[in-house]
Design a protein around this motif. Sequence first.
Motif, PDB file in Angstrom:
ATOM      1  N   LEU A 106      32.671  76.734  44.585  1.00 15.45           N
ATOM      2  CA  LEU A 106      33.144  75.487  43.981  1.00 15.45           C
ATOM      3  C   LEU A 106      33.567  75.708  42.536  1.00 15.45           C
ATOM      4  N   PRO A 107      34.502  74.908  42.039  1.00 15.14           N
ATOM      5  CA  PRO A 107      34.777  74.960  40.603  1.00 15.14           C
ATOM      6  C   PRO A 107      33.540  74.539  39.823  1.00 15.14           C
ATOM      7  N   ALA A 108      33.296  75.198  38.704  1.00 11.95           N
ATOM      8  CA  ALA A 108      32.103  74.923  37.904  1.00 11.95           C
ATOM      9  C   ALA A 108      32.508  74.548  36.493  1.00 11.95           C
ATOM     10  N   VAL A 109      31.714  73.694  35.888  1.00 16.33           N
ATOM     11  CA  VAL A 109      31.935  73.292  34.501  1.00 16.33           C
ATOM     12  C   VAL A 109      30.574  72.939  33.909  1.00 16.33           C
ATOM     13  N   LEU A 110      30.315  73.392  32.699  1.00 20.09           N
ATOM     14  CA  LEU A 110      29.074  73.065  31.990  1.00 20.09           C
ATOM     15  C   LEU A 110      27.844  73.384  32.836  1.00 20.09           C
ATOM     16  N   ASP A 111      27.874  74.520  33.531  1.00 24.99           N
ATOM     17  CA  ASP A 111      26.736  74.996  34.331  1.00 24.99           C
ATOM     18  C   ASP A 111      26.412  74.107  35.521  1.00 24.99           C
ATOM     19  N   LEU A 112      27.385  73.342  36.012  1.00 23.49           N
ATOM     20  CA  LEU A 112      27.149  72.562  37.223  1.00 23.49           C
ATOM     21  C   LEU A 112      28.306  72.780  38.194  1.00 23.49           C
ATOM     22  N   SER A 113      28.022  72.592  39.482  1.00 28.27           N
ATOM     23  CA  SER A 113      29.013  72.789  40.535  1.00 28.27           C
ATOM     24  C   SER A 113      29.607  71.445  40.935  1.00 28.27           C
ATOM     25  N   VAL A 114      30.922  71.414  41.143  1.00 34.46           N
ATOM     26  CA  VAL A 114      31.621  70.166  41.446  1.00 34.46           C
ATOM     27  C   VAL A 114      32.320  70.286  42.798  1.00 34.46           C
ATOM     28  N   LEU A 115      31.918  69.442  43.756  1.00 42.32           N
ATOM     29  CA  LEU A 115      32.622  69.353  45.028  1.00 42.32           C
ATOM     30  C   LEU A 115      33.469  68.086  44.988  1.00 42.32           C
ATOM     31  N   ALA A 138      28.168  58.884  36.970  1.00 37.85           N
ATOM     32  CA  ALA A 138      27.786  60.003  37.829  1.00 37.85           C
ATOM     33  C   ALA A 138      28.006  61.332  37.126  1.00 37.85           C
ATOM     34  N   ALA A 139      29.150  61.454  36.452  1.00 37.31           N
ATOM     35  CA  ALA A 139      29.443  62.691  35.728  1.00 37.31           C
ATOM     36  C   ALA A 139      28.438  62.920  34.608  1.00 37.31           C
ATOM     37  N   ALA A 140      28.106  61.863  33.871  1.00 39.39           N
ATOM     38  CA  ALA A 140      27.143  62.000  32.776  1.00 39.39           C
ATOM     39  C   ALA A 140      25.766  62.394  33.303  1.00 39.39           C
ATOM     40  N   LEU A 141      25.367  61.854  34.443  1.00 44.48           N
ATOM     41  CA  LEU A 141      24.085  62.248  35.039  1.00 44.48           C
ATOM     42  C   LEU A 141      24.080  63.744  35.354  1.00 44.48           C
ATOM     43  N   ALA A 142      25.170  64.229  35.936  1.00 48.90           N
ATOM     44  CA  ALA A 142      25.243  65.647  36.279  1.00 48.90           C
ATOM     45  C   ALA A 142      25.247  66.516  35.031  1.00 48.90           C
TER      46      ALA A 142
END
Length: 248
Positions: free
Chosen positions: A79-88, A20-24
Amino acid sequence: MGQIIAVLPSSGGVGASSLAAALAVRSAAAGRSTAVVDLDPWSGGLDVVFGIEQEPGWRWDRLTAASGVVDGERLAARLPAVLDLSVLAMPTAGEGVADLQLEPASWVERVPDVVAGLAEAHAVTVLDACRDERVLRPVVALADAIVVVVGTRTAQLAAAATLVPTLHTLGADPWAVLRGPGAGELEDVVIDELDVEVVGSLGEDGKLAGEMADGIPPGHRGRGPLVALADRLLLRLASLGAELGRSA
């Protein structure tokens, strides 16, 4: 609304969260606005997979009063963000996890409105889901594609033989990814026994655990079998959206 892809394990220890993380990560790297949502209050936490468990920002416990479809853009900004994506993610230990576990029904009730809001604001929303049927029902209703990660050991295959029919009963037509020793050799067996399309396989990946321990999210290296699989799944998702667009 953007597309939603859900990933869930057929049993524990098959690496569904890393997929899932790799897809994001790969979706964001391709320039698509992306959010990833933790839908497993009984796991270690998706922010740990991304190495942002200490980062400030909202988790699920800040959404206890949410009602109606949320404003996805405003939520993503918190939300916290990493590598230009949002993580809930789920709350970290000591910050509400026990409450979520004691009252899962009230948490699940908020899932459709929160996910729908994020999907309205993002091109791709990835759901890191669990096997609990209370979670599976809204996931099946929301997701454009569902990926089941199936381990290759006997007990893991037996667990998949229980989960996949449940998904079929709920109206889903999931894709399967085999993960573990001999994955490539079991594709035909799984297709015949589970009546599910196998869209990829992964063997053991000794580097992945080390990279995550170093705080490198899955997929960030931009190479390797996990990245290749994530890219193929995202292409299938995009093709699925194009087909639906043409049919509309």
